[in-house]
Write a protein that holds these residues in place. Structure first.
Motif, PDB file in Angstrom:
ATOM      1  N   PRO A  63       9.751  33.205  23.519  1.00 36.04           N
ATOM      2  CA  PRO A  63       9.793  32.040  22.923  1.00 36.04           C
ATOM      3  C   PRO A  63       8.341  31.094  22.453  1.00 36.04           C
ATOM      4  O   PRO A  63       8.682  30.670  21.869  1.00 36.04           O
ATOM      5  N   LEU A  64       7.381  32.142  23.416  1.00 35.56           N
ATOM      6  CA  LEU A  64       5.971  31.538  22.562  1.00 35.56           C
ATOM      7  C   LEU A  64       5.620  32.602  21.190  1.00 35.56           C
ATOM      8  O   LEU A  64       4.280  32.555  21.149  1.00 35.56           O
ATOM      9  N   TRP A  65       6.165  33.501  20.916  1.00 35.55           N
ATOM     10  CA  TRP A  65       5.837  34.461  20.078  1.00 35.55           C
ATOM     11  C   TRP A  65       7.017  34.099  18.770  1.00 35.55           C
ATOM     12  O   TRP A  65       7.071  34.899  17.358  1.00 35.55           O
ATOM     13  N   LEU A  66       7.439  32.755  18.619  1.00 38.14           N
ATOM     14  CA  LEU A  66       7.973  32.604  17.513  1.00 38.14           C
ATOM     15  C   LEU A  66       7.874  32.048  16.549  1.00 38.14           C
ATOM     16  O   LEU A  66       8.825  31.017  15.298  1.00 38.14           O
ATOM     17  N   GLY A  67       6.615  31.387  16.173  1.00 37.62           N
ATOM     18  CA  GLY A  67       5.619  30.508  15.269  1.00 37.62           C
ATOM     19  C   GLY A  67       6.495  31.678  13.793  1.00 37.62           C
ATOM     20  O   GLY A  67       6.058  30.728  12.969  1.00 37.62           O
ATOM     21  N   GLY A  68       6.017  32.652  13.803  1.00 41.12           N
ATOM     22  CA  GLY A  68       6.377  33.700  12.305  1.00 41.12           C
ATOM     23  C   GLY A  68       7.680  34.330  12.582  1.00 41.12           C
ATOM     24  O   GLY A  68       7.608  34.843  11.360  1.00 41.12           O
ATOM     25  N   ALA A  69       8.323  33.882  13.836  1.00 35.99           N
ATOM     26  CA  ALA A  69       9.386  34.454  13.032  1.00 35.99           C
ATOM     27  C   ALA A  69      10.657  34.183  12.338  1.00 35.99           C
ATOM     28  O   ALA A  69      10.720  32.241  12.210  1.00 35.99           O
ATOM     29  N   THR A  70      11.538  35.226  11.990  1.00 39.73           N
ATOM     30  CA  THR A  70      11.960  34.444  11.009  1.00 39.73           C
ATOM     31  C   THR A  70      13.608  35.228  10.880  1.00 39.73           C
ATOM     32  O   THR A  70      14.053  35.930  11.883  1.00 39.73           O
ATOM     33  N   GLU A  71      14.806  34.518  10.413  1.00 36.29           N
ATOM     34  CA  GLU A  71      16.076  35.488  10.607  1.00 36.29           C
ATOM     35  C   GLU A  71      16.387  36.998  10.506  1.00 36.29           C
ATOM     36  O   GLU A  71      16.965  37.909  11.202  1.00 36.29           O
ATOM     37  N   ALA A  72      15.216  37.319   9.474  1.00 43.30           N
ATOM     38  CA  ALA A  72      15.443  39.074  10.093  1.00 43.30           C
ATOM     39  C   ALA A  72      14.478  39.460  10.781  1.00 43.30           C
ATOM     40  O   ALA A  72      14.826  40.712  11.158  1.00 43.30           O
ATOM     41  N   ASP A  73      13.590  39.034  11.539  1.00 44.35           N
ATOM     42  CA  ASP A  73      13.381  39.174  12.858  1.00 44.35           C
ATOM     43  C   ASP A  73      14.641  39.525  13.833  1.00 44.35           C
ATOM     44  O   ASP A  73      14.796  40.206  14.355  1.00 44.35           O
ATOM     45  N   LEU A  74      15.553  38.807  14.001  1.00 47.90           N
ATOM     46  CA  LEU A  74      16.897  38.840  14.259  1.00 47.90           C
ATOM     47  C   LEU A  74      17.678  40.129  14.250  1.00 47.90           C
ATOM     48  O   LEU A  74      18.015  40.478  14.771  1.00 47.90           O
ATOM     49  N   GLU A  95      11.985  40.221  26.281  1.00 47.05           N
ATOM     50  CA  GLU A  95      11.952  38.481  26.456  1.00 47.05           C
ATOM     51  C   GLU A  95      12.477  37.469  25.916  1.00 47.05           C
ATOM     52  O   GLU A  95      11.752  37.362  24.973  1.00 47.05           O
ATOM     53  N   ILE A  96      13.631  37.029  26.724  1.00 47.42           N
ATOM     54  CA  ILE A  96      13.870  35.796  25.257  1.00 47.42           C
ATOM     55  C   ILE A  96      13.844  34.245  26.615  1.00 47.42           C
ATOM     56  O   ILE A  96      13.823  34.807  27.671  1.00 47.42           O
ATOM     57  N   GLY A  97      14.184  33.303  26.020  1.00 48.32           N
ATOM     58  CA  GLY A  97      14.248  31.795  27.175  1.00 48.32           C
ATOM     59  C   GLY A  97      13.845  30.765  26.444  1.00 48.32           C
ATOM     60  O   GLY A  97      13.342  30.581  24.838  1.00 48.32           O
ATOM     61  N   LEU A  98      13.741  30.054  26.891  1.00 46.41           N
ATOM     62  CA  LEU A  98      12.776  28.623  26.783  1.00 46.41           C
ATOM     63  C   LEU A  98      11.633  27.688  27.109  1.00 46.41           C
ATOM     64  O   LEU A  98      11.751  28.408  28.999  1.00 46.41           O
ATOM     65  N   ASP A  99      10.484  28.015  26.533  1.00 45.60           N
ATOM     66  CA  ASP A  99       9.137  27.471  27.181  1.00 45.60           C
ATOM     67  C   ASP A  99       9.601  25.923  26.586  1.00 45.60           C
ATOM     68  O   ASP A  99       9.310  25.244  25.929  1.00 45.60           O
ATOM     69  N   PRO A 103       2.788  22.602  25.725  1.00 43.50           N
ATOM     70  CA  PRO A 103       3.019  21.592  24.473  1.00 43.50           C
ATOM     71  C   PRO A 103       2.848  21.567  22.630  1.00 43.50           C
ATOM     72  O   PRO A 103       2.266  22.769  22.535  1.00 43.50           O
ATOM     73  N   GLY A 104       4.024  21.170  22.065  1.00 41.99           N
ATOM     74  CA  GLY A 104       4.369  21.351  20.593  1.00 41.99           C
ATOM     75  C   GLY A 104       4.535  21.982  20.093  1.00 41.99           C
ATOM     76  O   GLY A 104       4.891  22.593  19.050  1.00 41.99           O
ATOM     77  N   LEU A 105       5.353  22.844  20.649  1.00 43.20           N
ATOM     78  CA  LEU A 105       6.320  23.864  20.470  1.00 43.20           C
ATOM     79  C   LEU A 105       7.795  23.364  20.024  1.00 43.20           C
ATOM     80  O   LEU A 105       8.286  22.696  20.429  1.00 43.20           O
ATOM     81  N   ASP A 106       8.696  23.925  19.388  1.00 41.94           N
ATOM     82  CA  ASP A 106       9.852  23.703  18.553  1.00 41.94           C
ATOM     83  C   ASP A 106      11.063  23.795  19.506  1.00 41.94           C
ATOM     84  O   ASP A 106      11.114  25.490  19.225  1.00 41.94           O
TER      85      ASP A 106
END
Length: 283
Positions: A63-74, A95-99, A103-106
């Motif tokens: 979850p902390l590395w999702l800034g540039g992630a896209t559907e292509a990553d999935l 590692e998946i989940g929620l953080d 602060p500031g994460l979508d």
């Protein structure tokens, strides 16, 4: 024999001496490492490292590395899970989940990727390694709606009620460096009171250092570097759990390793020792 259920051996902090880190872990009696991914760009490298060291690995989008992630990553995650589904070293989605701490994460974005990855774990019949930071209730909500084959709630720091709900869903709870601090009263109480089958050990190396590696306020003021956590610290962390439970270190290693195997059944296909000579492979 100890099992480190969460170790970022591919992290750049280990680049100068990664092979020595592995050797120190083995010398300390840590006979299995689980290496979670954080981003799709690292999947190939992580898999190669796991093979070079005889370790297990998990694939996922942190979850902390999702800034540039896209559907292509999935899509890449799904492709790799399919292509490598017969690889015995692949043991989980993570590692998946929620953080909900940083602060500031979508949060909506995190939820989208979390739920999509739960669906992939269900599709491929794999357990998950969960990132849990002030997000236990939201993670549990997703697990109730998208059932997966259990897994590990990494670095668990929730309540007793939340812990019981994860356990009821077939999860084990990961305890590491935070357990070694005397002020970690809630985490110590959980480690002492949970069913013994619910406990696994981890380092999260190079992060979450135990108290003997943690910088004091004076050291931070003097800009002294914090000690780097590594998997060789696991037996000393395990000794804290042993003292809390009234177990011997050998009992603690055996019980937590058995729990790791129950959470991640594909670990059974991997040898626990000796690991390959990985000097050239991980240099």
């Amino acid at each position: 024999m100890w099992t480190d259920t969460h170790c970022h051996l591919d992290a750049p902090e280990f680049a100068p001496d990664r092979a020595a880190v592995v050797r120190r872990a083995q010398a300390a009696g840590v006979t299995q490492l689980v290496l979670p991914a954080v981003a799709a760009a690292h999947f190939e490298e992580l898999r190669a490292l796991a093979h070079a060291t005889g370790s297990a690995y998990a694939l996922g989008l942190h979850p902390l590395w999702l800034g540039g992630a896209t559907e292509a990553d999935l899509e890449q995650l799904a492709h790799c899970l399919q292509a490598w589904r017969d690889d015995p070293h692949l043991v989980a989605v993570g590692e998946i989940g929620l953080d909900h701490f940083v602060p500031g994460l979508d949060r909506a974005r995190q939820q989208h990727f979390y739920r999509a990855q739960l669906k992939l774990a269900r599709r491929f019949g794999l357990p998950v390694l969960l990132h849990v930071r002030r997000s236990a209730d939201h993670l549990l909500q997703g697990l109730r709606q998208i059932e997966v084959p259990g897994g590990i709630a990494h670095a668990f720091n929730g309540s007793e009620v939340q812990a019981a709900q994860f356990v009821e869903r077939g999860f084990r709870l990961g305890f590491g460096g935070t357990l070694t601090f005397e002020r970690s009263l809630q985490i110590r109480a959980l480690a002492q009171g949970l069913p013994e089958t619910a406990l696994v050990l981890e380092t999260d190396a190079p992060d979450i250092p135990p108290h003997w590696l943690y910088r004091t306020a004076e050291q931070r003021a003097a800009d002294q570097p914090q000690g780097r956590n590594e998997p060789a610290e696991l037996p000393r962390i395990g000794a804290v759990l042993a003292a809390l439970r009234g177990w011997s270190p050998a009992e603690t290693a055996a019980r937590t390793s058995a729990n790791a195997l129950a959470a991640l059944p594909r670990l059974a296909a991997l040898p626990v020792a000796p690991w390959p000579d990985c000097q050239e492979a991980v240099a």
